[in-house]
Scaffold this motif. Structure first.
Motif, PDB file in Angstrom:
ATOM      1  N   LEU A 133      -2.889  13.748   1.486  1.00 16.35           N
ATOM      2  CA  LEU A 133      -2.485  12.462   2.047  1.00 16.35           C
ATOM      3  C   LEU A 133      -2.029  12.639   3.492  1.00 16.35           C
ATOM      4  N   ASP A 137       3.561   0.861   7.788  1.00 14.84           N
ATOM      5  CA  ASP A 137       3.902   0.821   6.365  1.00 14.84           C
ATOM      6  C   ASP A 137       4.995   1.826   6.025  1.00 14.84           C
ATOM      7  N   LEU A 163       2.925   4.682  -3.706  1.00 14.29           N
ATOM      8  CA  LEU A 163       1.958   5.773  -3.822  1.00 14.29           C
ATOM      9  C   LEU A 163       1.592   6.110  -5.259  1.00 14.29           C
ATOM     10  N   ASP A 203      -5.927   2.076   1.989  1.00 14.05           N
ATOM     11  CA  ASP A 203      -5.166   0.831   2.161  1.00 14.05           C
ATOM     12  C   ASP A 203      -3.988   0.919   3.126  1.00 14.05           C
ATOM     13  N   ILE A 204      -3.444   2.112   3.375  1.00 14.73           N
ATOM     14  CA  ILE A 204      -2.248   2.222   4.223  1.00 14.73           C
ATOM     15  C   ILE A 204      -2.565   1.762   5.642  1.00 14.73           C
ATOM     16  N   LYS A 224      -6.902   5.533  -2.904  1.00 14.83           N
ATOM     17  CA  LYS A 224      -6.349   4.192  -2.653  1.00 14.83           C
ATOM     18  C   LYS A 224      -5.414   4.210  -1.450  1.00 14.83           C
ATOM     19  N   ALA A 225      -4.548   5.220  -1.385  1.00 13.65           N
ATOM     20  CA  ALA A 225      -3.604   5.298  -0.269  1.00 13.65           C
ATOM     21  C   ALA A 225      -4.333   5.455   1.055  1.00 13.65           C
ATOM     22  N   ALA A 230       0.825  -1.215   0.000  1.00 15.74           N
ATOM     23  CA  ALA A 230       0.000   0.000   0.000  1.00 15.74           C
ATOM     24  C   ALA A 230       0.851   1.252   0.000  1.00 15.74           C
ATOM     25  N   GLY A 231       2.144   1.103   0.332  1.00 15.53           N
ATOM     26  CA  GLY A 231       3.042   2.242   0.376  1.00 15.53           C
ATOM     27  C   GLY A 231       3.525   2.700  -0.981  1.00 15.53           C
ATOM     28  N   LEU A 235       6.185   4.102   3.032  1.00 18.06           N
ATOM     29  CA  LEU A 235       5.574   4.714   1.855  1.00 18.06           C
ATOM     30  C   LEU A 235       6.671   5.251   0.944  1.00 18.06           C
ATOM     31  N   LEU A 261      -5.257   7.812  -6.882  1.00 21.26           N
ATOM     32  CA  LEU A 261      -4.105   7.414  -6.072  1.00 21.26           C
ATOM     33  C   LEU A 261      -4.290   7.824  -4.618  1.00 21.26           C
TER      34      LEU A 261
END
Length: 242
Positions: free
Chosen positions: A221, A198, A172, A193-194, A189-190, A169-170, A200, A186
């Motif tokens: 983010l 994690d 990006l 899921d992060i 999703k981050a 998940a990292g 990144l 993007l």
């Protein structure tokens, strides 16, 4: 009479750390990334190679020296990404490796190197980082593209360098085409899921992406993860790399 009892303050470790890292790139967005990180008091780890840039003489060249010095003064951490951004491509007999650099005099050509020669690439970038920042880089590196093999990792660890990749998940997504992976996709999703712990990974500029990821995605983010109770730390604080 009201008496106020003053207790010593203690620092409570964040239970949901994430480790944001940046690899070098064309550096055009590097000043904007630095401003965003400073505004939100986020410390990261930079993995640096001497890559071609849109301004100046390479990402570890003299043009960018003040930028690196300022990041050190802000408390960020640093590590090698190899001097010539040298990709591992295959294991070869005799402990050698097929590699291809994307920077430097041999850019775009397959080469054969020994483990010692590859380790020299790691060391050269680390030495330059130390001269620019006045700070000893971490004893880790990131192979360009994250491409490795068990034999390659054993060889680089034997000369003192542990490899740092990233969590699934990292990734990006800033090096993906913006036509099919727009920034909002993007970001969503981050944030979905992060998970805590994690690592990144993003870049200080990607040549091929038409709609730059940073700082457009970086700021939401950071604020989105903080709103979920995450905190940001450098790899100096990571349990595997302390």
């Amino acid at each position: 009479m009201l008496l106020l009892l003053l207790l010593p303050t203690t620092t409570i470790a964040c239970p949901k750390p994430v480790y944001l890292t940046f690899d070098t790139g064309h550096m055009e967005v590097a000043p904007l990334i630095a401003e965003t990180l400073k505004r939100h008091d986020v410390k990261v780890t930079f993995f640096a190679a001497n890559e071609k840039t849109k301004q100046g003489d390479g990402s570890l060249g003299d043009h960018w020296a003040p930028w690196w010095k300022a990041r050190a003064e802000e408390g960020h951490a640093f590590a090698s990404h190899t001097w010539d951004h040298m990709y591992w491509r295959a294991d070869l007999p005799g402990g050698r490796f097929k590699v291809r650099s994307s920077a430097g005099p041999d850019a775009g050509r397959d080469q054969t190197v020994t483990a010692a020669q590859y380790c020299e690439q790691i060391q050269r970038a680390a030495d330059r980082l130390q001269s620019l920042t006045g700070q000893k880089p971490l004893p880790v590196f990131r192979a360009p593209g994250g491409k490795t093999s068990p034999a390659f990792l054993a060889a680089t660890q034997a000369c003192g360098w542990r490899h740092v990749g990233w969590a699934p998940a990292g990734f990006l997504g800033d090096e993906l085409p913006s036509e099919t992976y727009p920034n909002q996709t993007l970001l969503a999703k981050a944030l979905r899921d992060i998970r805590p712990g994690d690592i990144l990974m993003a870049h200080l500029g990607i040549w091929s992406r038409k709609d730059p990821w940073a700082p457009a995605v970086l700021e939401p983010l950071i604020t989105g993860l903080k709103a979920k109770g995450f905190c940001f730390a450098t790899l100096r604080e990571h349990p595997d790399f302390k």
